[in-house]
Design an enzyme around this catalytic site. Structure first.
Site: not given
Length: 299
Positions: A150, A174, A245, A248, A271, A280
């Site tokens: 990210r 995150k 993004h 990514r 994730h 994806y």
């Protein structure tokens, strides 16, 4: 806003920052939603969170829907309200938590914009000068595509986060979760060029360990990285305009198309849920259908 709402809002902000340790971006989004809701509640004459019930929550969300808010916005605002009412209940401001009665607003997922293999190669093969800015920008593009990290994770990288012997970088994602991500030789070469011939020319007393710098020697910010990506893509004709993004998305899609399994891509991207990564697979299927319609004589 009534004093009772101001105090509740400030306490909720402290909770988000200190107890839940959410990112600044998430905190800002939650607070903006809660502020809008509390202003709406104040217009009805309410002065404390005790006036919140399921009816007023649904009425406000209904007005947001009627005002044309997107499904993604409604989903986020529902999540913000749930977080606030849950906190208000724990604090004793509400006898029960009305947020539990709210339905889940599904945002719906648009297929992300991705670059083709040849397009991405053309972007990365644009001639690079020895100017520090050029070296930095090339390294940023290579790292974003090589790792799929990210933009915030890229900005937070320090020099020591790069392990050149193992071909990996250490990323703080995150929820402050750390992960180790592999990185390829072209990206490492671009990083070496930046660190040897570019970064030393921008170092100042306040620079610190930041890997990527702005022209004044401070740590680079996300806005600058986004401008770099847009500018680089614009240099190759026919390339879709996207941001960090989008790179990514591109990295993840190319890995799946190259035979990587979904679990590996999930680890790469950081994730928490495999369901997030599954979008994806939809991208790859969509691209396959498009190629089939274009190439097959009886499509």
């Amino acid at each position: 806003m009534a004093p009772g709402f101001e105090e509740a809002r400030e306490a909720f902000e402290r909770h988000l920052r200190a107890e839940r340790d959410l990112s600044p971006h998430t905190v800002r989004a939650y607070l903006a939603d809660v502020d809008a809701f509390l202003r709406y509640l104040a217009l009805s004459g309410a002065e404390t969170p005790a006036a919140i019930d399921i009816t007023v929550l649904r009425n406000w969300l209904g007005e947001q829907h009627d005002a044309g808010r997107s499904r993604a916005t409604l989903a986020r605002r529902t999540a913000s309200l749930r977080a606030f009412t849950a906190y208000a209940h724990r604090q004793g401001w509400l006898d029960s938590d009305p947020g539990l009665l709210l339905g889940t607003a599904k945002a719906g997922r648009a297929l992300p914009k991705v670059l083709g293999h040849e397009q991405m190669a053309a972007v990365l093969n644009v001639p690079v000068t020895t100017d520090p800015k050029d070296l930095r920008d090339q390294a940023i593009m290579e790292v974003l595509y090589a790792t799929g990290i990210r933009v915030g994770e890229l900005c937070a990288l320090d020099v020591d986060d790069v392990d050149r012997e193992r071909h990996t970088i250490r990323v703080l994602g995150k929820g402050r979760k750390e992960r180790v991500v592999p990185i390829g030789l072209p990206a490492l070469r671009a990083l070496d060029a930046w660190c040897v011939r570019g970064r030393p020319r921008w170092i100042r007393e306040r620079t610190g360990p930041a890997l990527f710098l702005g022209v004044r020697g401070g740590r680079i910010d996300a806005g600058t990285v986004r401008r770099i990506v847009h500018a680089r893509l614009a240099r190759v004709e026919g390339t879709p305009d996207t941001g960090p993004h989008g790179l990514r998305h591109t990295a993840a899609t190319h890995m799946l198309e190259g035979g990587a399994d979904l679990r590996s891509v999930q680890e790469l991207l950081g994730h928490a849920s495999l369901g997030t990564t599954q979008i994806y697979t939809h991208v790859s299927i969509d691209r396959l259908r498009a190629a089939y319609r274009q190439a097959h004589p009886r499509a």
